[in-house]
Design a protein around this motif. Structure first.
Motif, mmCIF file in Angstrom:
data_model
loop_
_atom_site.group_PDB
_atom_site.id
_atom_site.type_symbol
_atom_site.label_atom_id
_atom_site.label_comp_id
_atom_site.label_asym_id
_atom_site.label_seq_id
_atom_site.Cartn_x
_atom_site.Cartn_y
_atom_site.Cartn_z
ATOM 1 N N PHE A 77 56.921 3.356 14.838
ATOM 2 C CA PHE A 77 56.472 2.020 15.231
ATOM 3 C C PHE A 77 54.986 1.909 14.926
ATOM 4 N N VAL A 78 54.608 0.732 14.426
ATOM 5 C CA VAL A 78 53.209 0.452 14.099
ATOM 6 C C VAL A 78 52.732 -0.735 14.924
ATOM 7 N N PHE A 79 51.430 -0.851 15.050
ATOM 8 C CA PHE A 79 50.851 -1.991 15.742
ATOM 9 C C PHE A 79 50.931 -3.210 14.834
ATOM 10 N N ALA B 43 51.910 3.852 16.253
ATOM 11 C CA ALA B 43 51.796 3.830 17.712
ATOM 12 C C ALA B 43 52.668 4.911 18.340
ATOM 13 N N GLY B 44 53.809 5.161 17.743
ATOM 14 C CA GLY B 44 54.760 6.132 18.263
ATOM 15 C C GLY B 44 55.986 6.153 17.378
ATOM 16 N N ALA B 45 57.016 6.857 17.849
ATOM 17 C CA ALA B 45 58.260 6.957 17.084
ATOM 18 C C ALA B 45 59.386 7.360 18.019
ATOM 19 N N ILE B 46 60.596 7.142 17.555
ATOM 20 C CA ILE B 46 61.767 7.590 18.301
ATOM 21 C C ILE B 46 62.684 8.382 17.376
ATOM 22 N N ALA B 47 63.484 9.239 17.979
ATOM 23 C CA ALA B 47 64.576 9.910 17.285
ATOM 24 C C ALA B 47 65.861 9.400 17.934
ATOM 25 N N GLY C 183 52.601 -7.150 18.693
ATOM 26 C CA GLY C 183 52.727 -5.964 19.551
ATOM 27 C C GLY C 183 53.088 -4.751 18.728
ATOM 28 N N LEU C 184 54.313 -4.260 18.897
ATOM 29 C CA LEU C 184 54.788 -3.118 18.130
ATOM 30 C C LEU C 184 55.925 -3.543 17.217
ATOM 31 N N ALA C 185 55.945 -2.993 16.012
ATOM 32 C CA ALA C 185 56.996 -3.315 15.054
ATOM 33 C C ALA C 185 57.541 -2.028 14.453
ATOM 34 N N ALA C 186 58.838 -2.002 14.206
ATOM 35 C CA ALA C 186 59.452 -0.844 13.566
ATOM 36 C C ALA C 186 58.980 -0.757 12.121
ATOM 37 N N SER C 187 58.792 0.465 11.674
ATOM 38 C CA SER C 187 58.404 0.719 10.291
ATOM 39 C C SER C 187 59.611 1.308 9.565
ATOM 40 N N LYS D 166 61.642 9.801 22.727
ATOM 41 C CA LYS D 166 60.542 8.865 22.468
ATOM 42 C C LYS D 166 59.264 9.680 22.347
ATOM 43 N N CYS D 167 58.418 9.306 21.396
ATOM 44 C CA CYS D 167 57.129 9.966 21.197
ATOM 45 C C CYS D 167 56.058 8.886 21.079
ATOM 46 N N GLY D 168 55.037 8.966 21.901
ATOM 47 C CA GLY D 168 53.964 7.981 21.830
ATOM 48 C C GLY D 168 54.372 6.651 22.415
ATOM 49 N N GLU D 169 53.769 5.593 21.890
ATOM 50 C CA GLU D 169 53.986 4.240 22.390
ATOM 51 C C GLU D 169 55.089 3.564 21.583
ATOM 52 N N VAL D 170 56.164 3.189 22.265
ATOM 53 C CA VAL D 170 57.291 2.511 21.623
ATOM 54 C C VAL D 170 57.714 1.342 22.494
ATOM 55 N N PRO D 171 58.415 0.354 21.935
ATOM 56 C CA PRO D 171 58.857 -0.784 22.751
ATOM 57 C C PRO D 171 59.797 -0.336 23.871
ATOM 58 N N ASP D 172 59.753 -1.076 24.984
ATOM 59 C CA ASP D 172 60.651 -0.784 26.092
ATOM 60 C C ASP D 172 62.090 -1.137 25.741
ATOM 61 N N ASP D 173 62.268 -2.237 25.015
ATOM 62 C CA ASP D 173 63.612 -2.704 24.655
ATOM 63 C C ASP D 173 63.995 -2.176 23.272
ATOM 64 N N LEU D 174 64.903 -1.223 23.256
ATOM 65 C CA LEU D 174 65.371 -0.650 21.984
ATOM 66 C C LEU D 174 66.813 -1.054 21.722
ATOM 67 N N SER D 175 67.275 -2.117 22.338
ATOM 68 C CA SER D 175 68.668 -2.523 22.221
ATOM 69 C C SER D 175 69.044 -2.985 20.821
ATOM 70 N N ALA D 176 68.085 -3.274 19.983
ATOM 71 C CA ALA D 176 68.387 -3.746 18.623
ATOM 72 C C ALA D 176 68.735 -2.607 17.672
ATOM 73 N N LEU D 177 68.665 -1.376 18.130
ATOM 74 C CA LEU D 177 68.962 -0.244 17.235
ATOM 75 C C LEU D 177 70.413 -0.222 16.830
#
Length: 82
Positions: A12-14, A47-51, A18-22, A71-82
């Motif tokens: 995720f990038v700034f 900002a952060g990343a997820i696995a 706010g935060l956007a997936a890369s 979760k690593c670093g700063e990521v959005p609270d809502d990850l329901s779009a994955l």
């Protein structure tokens, strides 16, 4: 066809909103996805990343909901779009 499980690291990038997936990276295992997410979370500008993993049938495109691994670093609270 049999179900397949994919392991993914997603940074995720700034952004102005706010935060956007890369760009996501497919990994060979859950452990590899975690290590890649940890590395991506420390990359400048990130900002952060997820696995996470997704399991389903690649031939039909029918996949179950993603399962968050870490979760690593700063990521959005809502990850329901994955």
């Amino acid at each position: 066809m049999a179900d397949a499980t994919y392991y993914v690291a997603l940074p995720f990038v700034f952004s102005d909103e706010g935060l956007a997936a890369s760009e996501a990276t497919e990994c060979l295992s859950a452990n590899a996805a975690v290590m890649r997410a940890e590395a991506l979370s420390r990359k400048p500008g990130h900002a952060g990343a997820i696995a996470f993993s997704r399991t389903g049938d690649p031939s039909s495109g029918d996949f179950r909901h993603a399962k968050l691994i870490r979760k690593c670093g700063e990521v959005p609270d809502d990850l329901s779009a994955l």
